[in-house]
Design an enzyme around this catalytic site. Structure first.
Site, mmCIF file in Angstrom:
data_model
loop_
_atom_site.group_PDB
_atom_site.id
_atom_site.type_symbol
_atom_site.label_atom_id
_atom_site.label_comp_id
_atom_site.label_asym_id
_atom_site.label_seq_id
_atom_site.Cartn_x
_atom_site.Cartn_y
_atom_site.Cartn_z
ATOM 1 N N HIS A 154 0.903 -1.271 -0.025
ATOM 2 C CA HIS A 154 0.005 -0.044 0.098
ATOM 3 C C HIS A 154 0.883 1.030 0.114
ATOM 4 O O HIS A 154 1.088 1.906 0.999
ATOM 5 C CB HIS A 154 -0.836 -0.123 1.374
ATOM 6 C CG HIS A 154 -1.756 1.106 1.475
ATOM 7 N ND1 HIS A 154 -1.869 2.324 1.211
ATOM 8 C CD2 HIS A 154 -3.384 0.703 1.592
ATOM 9 C CE1 HIS A 154 -2.939 2.901 1.496
ATOM 10 N NE2 HIS A 154 -3.921 1.988 1.803
ATOM 11 N N GLU A 254 -1.127 1.466 -5.402
ATOM 12 C CA GLU A 254 -0.987 0.159 -4.300
ATOM 13 C C GLU A 254 -0.903 -1.077 -5.337
ATOM 14 O O GLU A 254 -1.747 -1.429 -6.064
ATOM 15 C CB GLU A 254 -1.963 0.163 -3.249
ATOM 16 C CG GLU A 254 -2.308 1.239 -2.550
ATOM 17 C CD GLU A 254 -3.801 1.141 -1.940
ATOM 18 O OE1 GLU A 254 -4.173 0.125 -1.554
ATOM 19 O OE2 GLU A 254 -4.315 2.400 -1.725
HETATM 20 C C1 BG6 Z 1 -7.091 2.423 0.585
HETATM 21 C C2 BG6 Z 1 -8.370 1.929 0.384
HETATM 22 O O1 BG6 Z 1 -6.456 1.105 0.168
HETATM 23 O O2 BG6 Z 1 -6.703 2.411 1.969
HETATM 24 C C3 BG6 Z 1 -9.276 3.096 1.201
HETATM 25 O O3 BG6 Z 1 -8.764 1.918 -0.931
HETATM 26 C C4 BG6 Z 1 -8.859 3.012 2.598
HETATM 27 O O4 BG6 Z 1 -10.804 3.022 0.923
HETATM 28 C C5 BG6 Z 1 -7.430 3.337 2.825
HETATM 29 O O5 BG6 Z 1 -9.377 4.495 3.151
HETATM 30 C C6 BG6 Z 1 -6.980 3.577 4.086
HETATM 31 O O6 BG6 Z 1 -7.030 2.435 4.828
HETATM 32 P P1 BG6 Z 1 -6.753 2.462 6.509
HETATM 33 O O7 BG6 Z 1 -7.204 1.177 6.811
HETATM 34 O O8 BG6 Z 1 -5.053 2.526 6.548
HETATM 35 O O9 BG6 Z 1 -7.162 3.690 6.976
#
Ligand code: BG6
Length: 278
Positions: A154, A254
């Site tokens: 990510h 990602e």
């Molecule tokens: C992304 C999603 O991969 O991660 C989003 O597509 C999400 O919808 C984001 O808000 C962050 O997620 P987190 O759990 O780290 O707050």
């Protein structure tokens, strides 16, 4: 050079320095939270108000979303993006030359992981730090039953201003719009003027992030899906560990196995998701 460091609260990380780059990886989540090539600005965005505490996700860098991406379909009460990013990994080995350093981390099932995800597994993350950054995440099914794997590296990229960046390489690709849950097709390059949360499919080419001062190329292997995410104004206000203006200087691209690109692993099978960034 590899240095083992620790914050006052006991949070452990490894700092790598070689002739090409400098990087930091936390044992919590095997999370790369800093990577800077010599003579260039930081590649990864990191929130000024991120947690650096074992058991909590770092906001920024490259969280490992595993063994599920997004919400867990079988139990939506489980943590979004799985447990790998908040688990303590083991540092296994390193390999150094003057211009490249490779670190290997592993994670295995425990009593706690089996309670939320009832499969035995081994997970290995290899991070190669040089003027190119490479992450290889290898999952092996050590159970007697098959499992479905969805996952993502990510990556939060540091950008000068969201209004000026362009993402190339996704023209005509189908995507799931996670804001409307509609299937769409990309028309041209991506520019940002509102919240974007999309899972692109059928990706077999490189993606380029064009910023005012540089271009970053992302090449994925073992993956045909890419998530593009910027929370924009309103969602940023609701997010944890993010200042209100954070969305202006970050963009997530990602490297994933998500939605139609989920992988099924039979007992003893392995799958490797690899991202090369330069
Ligand atoms: C992304 C999603 O991969 O991660 C989003 O597509 C999400 O919808 C984001 O808000 C962050 O997620 P987190 O759990 O780290 O707050």
């Amino acid at each position: 050079m590899i240095e083992f460091k620790c914050l006052e609260n006991g949070f452990r990380y490894i700092e790598v320095t070689n002739t090409k780059a400098n990087a930091k990886v936390a044992l919590n989540g095997a999370h790369l939270f800093h990577y800077q090539r010599v003579g260039e600005r930081e590649l990864l965005w990191l929130s000024d108000i991120s947690y650096f505490e074992d058991g909590k996700a770092i906001r920024g860098g490259i969280p490992i979303c595993w063994p599920w991406f997004g919400f867990n379909k079988d139990d939506v009460s489980l943590s979004q993006h799985g447990f790998a990013r908040t688990s303590l990994w083991e540092f296994k080995s390193s390999n150094e030359t003057t211009d490249s350093t490779t670190l290997v981390f592993t994670l295995s099932d425990t009593k706690e992981t089996l309670e939320v995800w009832n499969y035995k597994f081994s997970l290995e993350l290899k991070i190669a730090i040089s003027d190119t950054l490479t992450l290889e995440l290898k999952t092996t099914n050590l159970d007697t039953k098959e499992f479905i794997l969805t996952q993502a590296l990510h990556t939060y990229f540091s950008i000068l201003n969201i209004s000026n960046v362009i993402v190339k390489g996704l023209d005509k690709k189908p995507y799931l719009d996670a804001l409307s849950w509609q299937n769409m097709v990309q028309d041209g390059d991506i520019r940002f003027e509102r919240e974007v949360d999309r899972v692109y499919q059928n990706i077999d080419n490189t993606i380029t992030l064009v910023d005012i001062d540089r271009e970053i190329t992302i090449k994925n292997e073992g993956s045909s899906s890419v998530v593009v995410w910027n929370p924009w104004i309103e969602k940023t206000k609701r997010m944890s560990a993010m200042k209100e203006d954070a969305y202006t200087t970050m963009l997530c691209i990602e490297s994933a196995n998500a939605f139609d690109d989920a992988r099924v692993l039979k007992p003893n099978e392995s799958h490797t998701l690899k991202a090369t960034i330069y």
